[in-house]
Design an enzyme around this catalytic site. Structure first.
Site, short mmCIF file in Angstrom:
data_model
loop_
_atom_site.label_atom_id
_atom_site.label_comp_id
_atom_site.label_asym_id
_atom_site.label_seq_id
_atom_site.Cartn_x
_atom_site.Cartn_y
_atom_site.Cartn_z
N HIS A 43 -45.68 -25.78 12.03
CA HIS A 43 -45.94 -26.45 10.75
C HIS A 43 -45.36 -25.70 9.56
O HIS A 43 -46.05 -25.50 8.56
CB HIS A 43 -47.46 -26.61 10.55
CG HIS A 43 -48.15 -27.38 11.63
ND1 HIS A 43 -49.47 -27.21 11.97
CD2 HIS A 43 -47.68 -28.36 12.45
CE1 HIS A 43 -49.79 -28.03 12.94
NE2 HIS A 43 -48.72 -28.75 13.26
C1 LIG Z 1 -42.66 -28.92 18.53
C2 LIG Z 1 -43.38 -29.47 17.32
C3 LIG Z 1 -44.68 -29.94 17.46
C4 LIG Z 1 -45.35 -30.44 16.34
N1 LIG Z 1 -46.55 -31.06 16.52
C5 LIG Z 1 -47.10 -31.75 15.49
C6 LIG Z 1 -48.22 -32.59 15.70
O1 LIG Z 1 -48.73 -32.76 16.81
N2 LIG Z 1 -48.72 -33.25 14.62
C7 LIG Z 1 -48.20 -33.11 13.37
O2 LIG Z 1 -48.72 -33.69 12.43
N3 LIG Z 1 -47.13 -32.32 13.16
C8 LIG Z 1 -46.55 -31.67 14.19
N4 LIG Z 1 -45.41 -30.95 13.98
C9 LIG Z 1 -44.91 -30.81 12.61
C10 LIG Z 1 -44.31 -32.09 12.03
O3 LIG Z 1 -43.64 -32.82 13.02
C11 LIG Z 1 -43.38 -31.69 10.88
O4 LIG Z 1 -44.12 -31.01 9.89
C12 LIG Z 1 -42.70 -32.88 10.21
O5 LIG Z 1 -42.05 -33.67 11.17
C13 LIG Z 1 -41.72 -32.38 9.16
O6 LIG Z 1 -41.04 -33.46 8.59
P1 LIG Z 1 -39.76 -33.24 7.67
O7 LIG Z 1 -39.35 -34.57 7.20
O8 LIG Z 1 -40.07 -32.19 6.68
O9 LIG Z 1 -38.66 -32.58 8.61
P2 LIG Z 1 -38.02 -33.09 10.05
O10 LIG Z 1 -38.87 -34.19 10.57
O11 LIG Z 1 -37.85 -31.88 10.82
O12 LIG Z 1 -36.66 -33.75 9.58
C14 LIG Z 1 -35.54 -33.05 9.13
C15 LIG Z 1 -34.31 -33.81 9.63
O13 LIG Z 1 -33.17 -33.37 8.94
C16 LIG Z 1 -32.11 -33.19 9.86
N5 LIG Z 1 -31.20 -32.19 9.30
C17 LIG Z 1 -31.46 -30.89 9.07
N6 LIG Z 1 -30.39 -30.29 8.52
C18 LIG Z 1 -29.44 -31.24 8.38
C19 LIG Z 1 -28.12 -31.22 7.88
N7 LIG Z 1 -27.57 -30.11 7.38
N8 LIG Z 1 -27.40 -32.38 7.88
C20 LIG Z 1 -27.96 -33.52 8.36
N9 LIG Z 1 -29.22 -33.59 8.87
C21 LIG Z 1 -29.95 -32.45 8.87
C22 LIG Z 1 -32.81 -32.71 11.11
O14 LIG Z 1 -32.00 -32.84 12.25
C23 LIG Z 1 -34.04 -33.59 11.11
O15 LIG Z 1 -33.81 -34.82 11.74
C24 LIG Z 1 -44.72 -30.43 15.06
C25 LIG Z 1 -43.41 -29.96 14.93
C26 LIG Z 1 -42.73 -29.50 16.05
C27 LIG Z 1 -41.31 -29.04 15.89
#
Ligand SMILES: Cc1cc2nc3c(=O)[nH]c(=O)nc-3n(C[C@H](O)[C@H](O)[C@H](O)COP(=O)(O)OP(=O)(O)OC[C@H]3O[C@@H](n4cnc5c(N)ncnc54)[C@H](O)[C@@H]3O)c2cc1C
Length: 532
Positions: A471
């Site tokens: 997280h």
């Molecule tokens: C293994 C794991 C288990 C988890 N379990 C849970 C759970 O059970 N419940 C829960 O609530 N949360 C859980 N989380 C946390 C939750 O999923 C994240 O906090 C949330 O998805 C974050 O969202 P975000 O939009 O910030 O980033 P992300 O969803 O990580 O999205 C970022 C996106 O940007 C893309 N990206 C990055 N850099 C670039 C670039 N330079 N160019 C183009 N694209 C790029 C990435 O590939 C990705 O698709 C978990 C996370 C992980 C990894």
């Protein structure tokens, strides 16, 4: 690049994860808005649709950035894995599928830090509009949003035993921890429907693939933002190593997540001047908070043997049992293959005098070895950690090459209060797991081990074994102070036409898992882009 090769859009969204997919969906709902969504990873992975695929993707570079943290003192020098989704849906496509909003006070705290419009009353409509959930009360829960959220239908002696044992140590049962009150023990709500993962790719992108005004490019790695003075004009990216560029008439929204959003800003010359200069990057805009304020949940996994037969998945899901589970899933969408990573959890107080819970306990209904490999010993794993840790670290680039992973330093347990609460969390897990209802299932402690009783011994064990619960947040902090990166409308301080919308903007950690608040942030960000 010749001007004729550069496509122009109204909005460019970078990163199709939990937040970015929602932003792209909402911005492109008006056919007059031309939207480009760039995702570095592929469109999908076969394991991402099946809940148990969580264990298959946690260290799989086909769908995961597979970062690791720098060794640090309070992890005993271990290089801790930092998985992050790298495909459409981002981390919502590989995560543990548990759905937790956090507490009202989390968001009220953000507002109190100077972020107008972020109290729980302010964000509740966005939590409601993203989800469709059948339980709980209408005042708190959404019924018609694109994201399906469900209660798990797994029941049985383990869940009954844990709920009864919790009652025996004074922890009440709570039917909806995403409702009026988080406190108590509950079955985990999950982003699962009909046995399938409900990622933001599935719920927010699949239904709108035919929108002519939305272009989704996968395998599109954003390498730097383009700037004209203090205005963001677009992005340089590459597909299969071939350089591309796109322009935004109105805005660029960076939703690349807590690791990659600050990385992209730094690669673009936005960050700490000395750090950028030392890497040969031209400073376009000094912003000292970029990459700072990293927070995560650092959680030891307590391990328990359970000898009563047929209680855990080590029993029910190995050998012939696994075949039965696979068939059950195939024909009913139920069973071990269709559950979230931790199907039961408790939000508890570490001590008297608190206004609400500050510790999370989560149970995995099997004992596993490192790498989520099922153990031969029947049992359960229970992780336990403070929900709002004070320790902060940082993430920074170490090279001007976008392909070089940034250095991740968590500084776990640098706050002594975090260490104290983690020790208390382990003791609460122990009290619950040894209460009569769990003793009746012939439960015995494997780790930390009954011999570890003093605070010092428990803390030494925590430092040796704890891992994150995946997280990370906070590296493009929202706020009005000099270390904030974005303002309360998620606009990057001092740069026009540029917002950040993802988990990186959280000024503090929410009380629980971070997918639901990240999706809410995407929903609220889109609303602010469209409506001011
Ligand atoms: C293994 C794991 C288990 C988890 N379990 C849970 C759970 O059970 N419940 C829960 O609530 N949360 C859980 N989380 C946390 C939750 O999923 C994240 O906090 C949330 O998805 C974050 O969202 P975000 O939009 O910030 O980033 P992300 O969803 O990580 O999205 C970022 C996106 O940007 C893309 N990206 C990055 N850099 C670039 C670039 N330079 N160019 C183009 N694209 C790029 C990435 O590939 C990705 O698709 C978990 C996370 C992980 C990894």
């Amino acid at each position: 690049m010749a001007d004729s090769d550069i496509q122009t859009y109204d909005y460019i969204v970078i990163g199709a994860g939990s937040a970015g997919s929602v932003v792209a969906n909402r911005l492109s709902a008006n056919p007059a808005n031309r939207v480009l969504l760039l995702e570095a990873g592929p469109a999908s992975h076969p394991w991402s649709r099946i809940p148990i695929g969580f264990a298959k993707l946690i260290d799989n570079p086909a769908a995961n950035w597979c970062y690791s943290a720098e060794p640090e003192a309070n992890t005993n020098g271990r290089k801790m894995p930092v998985p992050r989704g790298r495909l459409l849906g981002g981390s919502s496509s590989i995560n543990g599928l548990v759905f937790v909003r956090g507490q009202a006070r989390d968001f009220d705290t953000w507002a109190q830090m100077g972020n107008k419009g972020w109290t729980y009353t302010d964000v509740l409509p966005f939590f409601k509009s993203i989800e469709s959930y059948e339980g709980g009360e209408d005042a708190y829960r959404g019924r018609e949003g694109p994201l399906r959220v469900t209660d798990p239908d797994e029941r049985g002696p383990l869940y009954d035993g844990l709920i009864e044992a919790a009652g025996q140590v004074g922890i009440p049962h709570n039917a909806d921890y995403n409702g009026a009150n988080q406190e108590g023990i509950s079955l985990s709500q999950a982003t699962i429907a009909n046995g399938r993962r409900m990622s933001t790719a599935h719920c927010f992108l699949d239904p709108i693939r035919n929108r002519k005004n939305l272009t989704i490019e996968t395998g599109a790695w954003s390498e730097a933002l383009t700037l004209d003075g203090k205005r963001c004009t677009g992005v340089r990216y590459s597909i299969d190593g071939k350089p591309r560029e796109a322009r935004a008439n109105r805005e660029v929204v960076v939703s690349a997540g807590t690791i990659n959003s600050p990385q992209l800003l730094e690669l673009s010359g936005i960050g700490q001047p000395e750090r950028l200069q030392s890497l040969g990057i031209e400073v376009r805009h000094a912003l000292n908070g970029v990459g700072e304020n990293l927070r995560d949940h650092y959680a030891p996994r307590t391990r328990w043997r359970i000898d009563a037969p047929g209680v855990t998945y080590n029993d029910k899901g190995s050998g012939l049992g696994l075949v039965k589970q696979a068939l059950r899933y195939l024909f009913t969408n139920k069973g071990m293959l269709g559950i979230p990573a931790a199907p039961i959890r408790a939000f508890v107080r570490s001590r008297d005098g608190l206004e609400g819970p500050d510790v999370l306990l989560g149970w995995v209904p099997m004992l596993y070895e490192p790498g989520y490999k099922m153990s031969k010993i029947p049992g359960v794993t229970c992780y336990a950690h403070p929900m709002r840790p004070d320790s902060t670290g940082h993430i920074h680039i170490t090279s001007a090459d976008p392909r070089t992973p940034p250095a991740i330093n968590f500084n776990f347990l640098s706050s002594s209060l975090d260490a104290e609460i983690t020790i208390r969390a382990v003791r609460i897990a122990r009290a619950l797991m040894t209460a009569p209802a769990m003793a009746a299932l012939q439960t015995s402690e494997i780790a930390p081990g009954a011999e570890k009783q003093s605070d010092e011994d428990i803390l030494d064990w925590i430092k040796a074994v704890a891992e994150t619960t995946y997280h990370p947040v906070g590296t493009c902090k929202m706020g009005p102070d000099p270390m904030a990166v974005v303002d309360e409308k998620l606009r990057v301080h001092g740069i026009e036409g540029l917002r950040v919308a993802d988990a990186s903007i959280m000024p503090t950690l929410t009380s629980g898992n971070t997918n639901a608040p990240s999706i809410m942030i995407g929903e609220k960000a889109a609303n602010m882009v469209l409506n001011g």
